[in-house]
Enzyme design. Structure first.
Site, PDB file in Angstrom:
ATOM      1  N   ALA A   1       6.544 -22.491   4.620  1.00  0.00           N
ATOM      2  CA  ALA A   1       6.766 -23.934   4.608  1.00  0.00           C
ATOM      3  C   ALA A   1       5.464 -24.721   4.648  1.00  0.00           C
ATOM      4  O   ALA A   1       5.430 -25.887   4.246  1.00  0.00           O
ATOM      5  CB  ALA A   1       7.655 -24.333   5.784  1.00  0.00           C
TER       6      ALA A   1
ATOM      7  N   CYS B   1      -7.544 -19.047  15.229  1.00  0.00           N
ATOM      8  CA  CYS B   1      -8.524 -18.932  16.313  1.00  0.00           C
ATOM      9  C   CYS B   1      -9.883 -19.525  15.935  1.00  0.00           C
ATOM     10  O   CYS B   1     -10.692 -19.832  16.818  1.00  0.00           O
ATOM     11  CB  CYS B   1      -8.690 -17.480  16.719  1.00  0.00           C
ATOM     12  SG  CYS B   1      -7.171 -16.721  17.322  1.00  0.00           S
TER      13      CYS B   1
ATOM     14  N   VAL C   1      12.680 -21.725   4.086  1.00  0.00           N
ATOM     15  CA  VAL C   1      13.987 -21.066   4.145  1.00  0.00           C
ATOM     16  C   VAL C   1      14.851 -21.860   5.120  1.00  0.00           C
ATOM     17  O   VAL C   1      14.521 -22.004   6.290  1.00  0.00           O
ATOM     18  CB  VAL C   1      13.858 -19.604   4.615  1.00  0.00           C
ATOM     19  CG1 VAL C   1      15.232 -18.966   4.753  1.00  0.00           C
ATOM     20  CG2 VAL C   1      12.998 -18.808   3.633  1.00  0.00           C
TER      21      VAL C   1
ATOM     22  N   ARG D   1       0.828  -1.204   0.000  1.00  0.00           N
ATOM     23  CA  ARG D   1       0.000   0.000   0.000  1.00  0.00           C
ATOM     24  C   ARG D   1       0.868   1.262   0.000  1.00  0.00           C
ATOM     25  O   ARG D   1       0.493   2.287  -0.562  1.00  0.00           O
ATOM     26  CB  ARG D   1      -0.925   0.017   1.221  1.00  0.00           C
ATOM     27  CG  ARG D   1      -2.029  -1.028   1.185  1.00  0.00           C
ATOM     28  CD  ARG D   1      -3.013  -0.811   2.337  1.00  0.00           C
ATOM     29  NE  ARG D   1      -3.960  -1.912   2.432  1.00  0.00           N
ATOM     30  CZ  ARG D   1      -3.899  -2.883   3.323  1.00  0.00           C
ATOM     31  NH1 ARG D   1      -2.905  -2.906   4.207  1.00  0.00           N
ATOM     32  NH2 ARG D   1      -4.798  -3.832   3.351  1.00  0.00           N
TER      33      ARG D   1
END
Length: 547
Positions: free
Chosen positions: A33, A42, A80, A21
């Site tokens: 991953a 939640c 990574v 933005r």
């Protein structure tokens, strides 16, 4: 500028969205991953309980959606595995093909989240034992339940996820047992408040085992340290989470006292051009300024937005958190913010404590009772923390208290709030306002308060205290404070001559209001060391039952 973000759930995608933005030219890449991105952790219990019908509802955004909306590249199933901070290079492994590639960055953001803690218990690897953290966990639980139709479930841990899963599995018709290592559920709350949640769980058919540890899980039972065997068809591990800091530690990123990554107000780590956000990062308390770790989606989104803004030249800064949380336990709502009693005492505060029992709205319209435990600093009058339990109106009040504490409000300030009033929504003197008034009177020693614990401790030490029950004789016969004498409020002015005005005196009623009125009467008649029992007989009986 090339920005690489490791992780793409709440925090990572918030970094990317805000950075885009602000800057249309930045090259933004996320490596994740996992299989899924930007999902609602939640919301998982509510899918498993059937309140959310489609799992896709919890995963509304895909990598393709982000590419189209924000021109951001997200690579799922790409881990990574190595970082060269000096050369600003990373190695990334494609988990589907095992191919390894190299990438470079100008700015690196750790949004690696947290992983559920797996307790060292023989049997945790069994097929009927599950974590509740990812969409893949959710699919596994759902498939297992559909295939095996379990009748009994055991939940290890009684934090937010543990209690939410207890509610939802109970809704699915399972017999649920919760095993908790500590002496009460919801360890962020004080025991006297948590005990009310425990009573409600038991009332709703949940078997609750406290002060107990699981030692073995087999295909049919959970065995505990005390030798109990609990029959079970499935086990949910809800033993907390641990921040995923391995990669960060390998390159020298400093961790904070909580074990999460230490960051400043701009979400920057100790290494140049490296940031950390979300559940992998540490926050700090609005009240004390000390480090605090509360892995919540709301905080993760906030941290991500701040980092995305700073990376692209903005001026946003993190202002800390209060550790606010709210939970639904069947038809009971439980909210808390700021410090609990134990934490406030550990920080060295001289605290005033109020247990305020009031209806959330007009009783003649069916208003149900709220219990508010509020803690204030006697030296400054500042509100330090609040815990609320009730069937309605908890969310409204906890958010008012959050706002007040954030802006350093004192107890006296709460009474002066111009809160919305109409009988379907509130009372003329809202529970928030009354909390401030009662706390301020106690701080100024006009109307001193005493908690059930303080009263009990003083009586057990042999201190001579006059305890006056101001309720009706019928109520007095049902339950009372030990050693209390019954003098209803209407008779108090006449019968106070039989009392000793030089002795410490405690008045009480059911919830606190009539006890407060009696306190005023006696004070005006020359009694000077006089207290109102915080929360009245209701709070006292609860304390005695659970102490």
């Amino acid at each position: 500028m090339k920005v690489i973000i490791i992780g793409s759930v709440a925090a990572g995608t918030s970094v990317a969205a805000k950075a885009r933005r602000n800057d249309e030219t930045a090259d933004i890449t996320l490596y994740n991953a996992d299989y899924d991105i930007s999902y609602s952790i939640c919301g998982i219990p509510y899918f498993l309980g059937g309140e959310v019908e489609e799992l896709e509802t919890l995963t509304p955004r895909s990598a393709a959606w982000f590419k189209k909306r924000y021109n951001v590249d997200i690579f799922i199933r790409h881990e990574v595995i190595k970082i060269d901070a000096k050369q600003k290079k990373i190695q990334v492994k494609n988990l589907d093909t095992n191919e390894i590639k190299e990438d470079t960055y100008d700015v690196l953001v750790f949004a690696t989240g947290a992983s559920p803690i797996t307790p060292n218990i023989p049997g945790v690897e069994e097929d009927h034992v599950f974590q509740v953290r990812t969409i893949q966990n959710t699919v596994a639980i759902d498939q297992y339940m559909k295939a095996n139709q379990p009748k009994k479930a055991t939940i290890i841990g009684a934090g937010y996820i543990g209690l939410e899963m207890a509610e939802q599995l109970s809704h699915r018709g399972l017999d649920v047992t919760i095993i908790q290592r500590s002496n009460h559920v919801m360890t962020h709350m004080d025991k006297d408040i948590a005990s009310r949640v425990e009573e409600h769980l038991v009332k709703k058919g949940i078997t609750l085992i406290l002060n107990e540890e699981v030692t073995v899980i087999d295909k049919m039972n959970v065995q505990t340290k005390s030798g109990k065997f609990i029959g079970t068809d499935m086990v949910i591990l809800a033993t907390g989470v641990r921040p995923n800091t391995k990669l960060a530690k390998e390159i020298g990123v400093e961790l904070g006292n909580s074990g999460a990554i230490a960051v400043n107000s701009k979400m920057q780590t100790n290494l140049p051009d490296i940031y950390a956000v979300g559940d992998v990062a540490e926050s700090y308390s609005v009240i004390t300024g000390k480090s605090i770790y509360r892995p919540l989606g709301s905080t993760a989104n906030k941290m991500g937005r701040i980092a995305g803004d700073v990376i692209t030249g903005g001026s946003l800064e993190h202002r800390g958190i209060l550790g606010t949380g709210i939970l639904r336990v069947f038809d009971l709502a439980v909210g808390q913010t700021g410090m609990n009693e134990v934490e406030a005492l550990e920080e060295g505060y001289d605290i005033e404590i109020l247990h305020n029992i009031k209806p959330a709205r007009a009783e003649y319209l069916g208003g149900k009772e709220l219990l508010i435990k509020a803690i204030a600093d006697r030296q400054t009058g500042r509100i330090l923390g609040v815990q609320i339990v009730g069937k309605e109106g908890v969310d409204k009040r906890i958010d008012v208290f959050v706002t007040a504490i954030t802006f350093k409000a004192k107890a006296e300030d709460l009474f002066h709030l111009d809160l919305a009033y109409a009988p379907p929504f509130s009372t003329t003197k809202d529970p928030v306002m009354y909390t401030g008034m009662a706390l301020q009177n106690a701080i100024e020693k006009k109307n001193k308060l005493i908690t059930p614990k303080e009263l009990t401790d003083r009586l057990e030490k042999g201190e001579k205290i006059q305890v006056i029950d101001t309720r009706s004789a019928e109520q007095y016969k049902v339950s009372k404070v030990e050693s209390a004498i019954n003098i209803p409020l209407g008779a108090l002015r006449d019968k106070c001559k039989d009392l000793n005005p030089s002795l410490p005196t405690v008045t009480y009623c059911n919830g606190g209001i009539t006890g407060n009125a009696a306190q005023n009467v006696l004070r005006n008649l020359g009694f000077y060391d006089i207290y109102n029992l915080s929360g009245g007989n209701k709070n006292y009986q609860n304390y005695m039952k659970n102490k």
